[in-house]
Enzyme design. Structure first.
Site, PDB file in Angstrom:
ATOM      1  N   HIS A 100       3.533  24.495  -1.526  1.00 24.81           N
ATOM      2  CA  HIS A 100       3.635  23.353  -0.623  1.00 24.81           C
ATOM      3  C   HIS A 100       2.510  22.377  -0.931  1.00 24.81           C
ATOM      4  CE1 HIS A 100       1.026  26.275   1.435  1.00 24.81           C
ATOM      5  NE2 HIS A 100       0.485  25.254   2.086  1.00 24.81           N
ATOM      6  N   HIS A 102       0.300  19.197   0.863  1.00 27.36           N
ATOM      7  CA  HIS A 102      -0.054  18.431   2.053  1.00 27.36           C
ATOM      8  C   HIS A 102      -0.203  16.963   1.692  1.00 27.36           C
ATOM      9  CE1 HIS A 102      -1.130  21.910   4.640  1.00 27.36           C
ATOM     10  NE2 HIS A 102      -1.347  22.485   3.464  1.00 27.36           N
TER      11      HIS A 102
END
Length: 140
Positions: A100, A102
């Site tokens: 992932h 950010h």
């Protein structure tokens, strides 16, 4: 999909999320513990524990998708900058083992802190390391 992965459950709709963007490869959601207003997380729909496992086809689309979302953030939030943060492995601070990234909108003098203590190289050390890495890349 991994049965116990919280991000896989979000992608699958088992856990609700505030979704900003979604296509066949990615879902971008609002972070539930934001560093700043508008902090979002890009999630590939296919489970990869980290960058090292990611398929080239998916990896090649990450920044294209991030740029789209970042542009919308800049226009909507009026942010003056943006941090992209992506950790790989526990030693790097990764706590959810589903790749992932950010996206953290930034404004001058905000309270967000993404820094590190600057180090240095001994004379010739950077060049030696660069040569070793370049050799490894040629062999790959």
């Amino acid at each position: 999909m991994q049965d116990q992965c919280v991000f896989c459950k979000i992608i699958d709709g088992e856990i609700p999320s505030a979704t900003i963007y979604e296509d066949e490869d990615f879902k971008v959601i609002m972070d539930i513990s934001p560093a700043a207003k508008g902090h979002a997380i890009l999630l590939p729909k296919k489970h990869f524990a980290n960058l090292y496992e990611m398929e080239d086809e998916v990896a090649s689309k990450v920044l294209i998708t991030v740029r789209k979302v970042a542009t919308a953030m800049k226009e909507e939030l009026g942010c003056e900058g943006l941090n992209l943060v992506q950790n790989n492995g526990e030693a790097a601070g990764q706590t959810v083992f589903h790749f992932h990234m950010h996206l953290i909108p930034r404004k001058k003098n905000d309270s967000v802190n993404v820094t590190w203590k600057q180090g240095s190289y001994a004379k010739g050390e950077a060049e030696q390391l660069a040569a070793a890495l370049a050799k490894r890349l040629k062999e790959a």
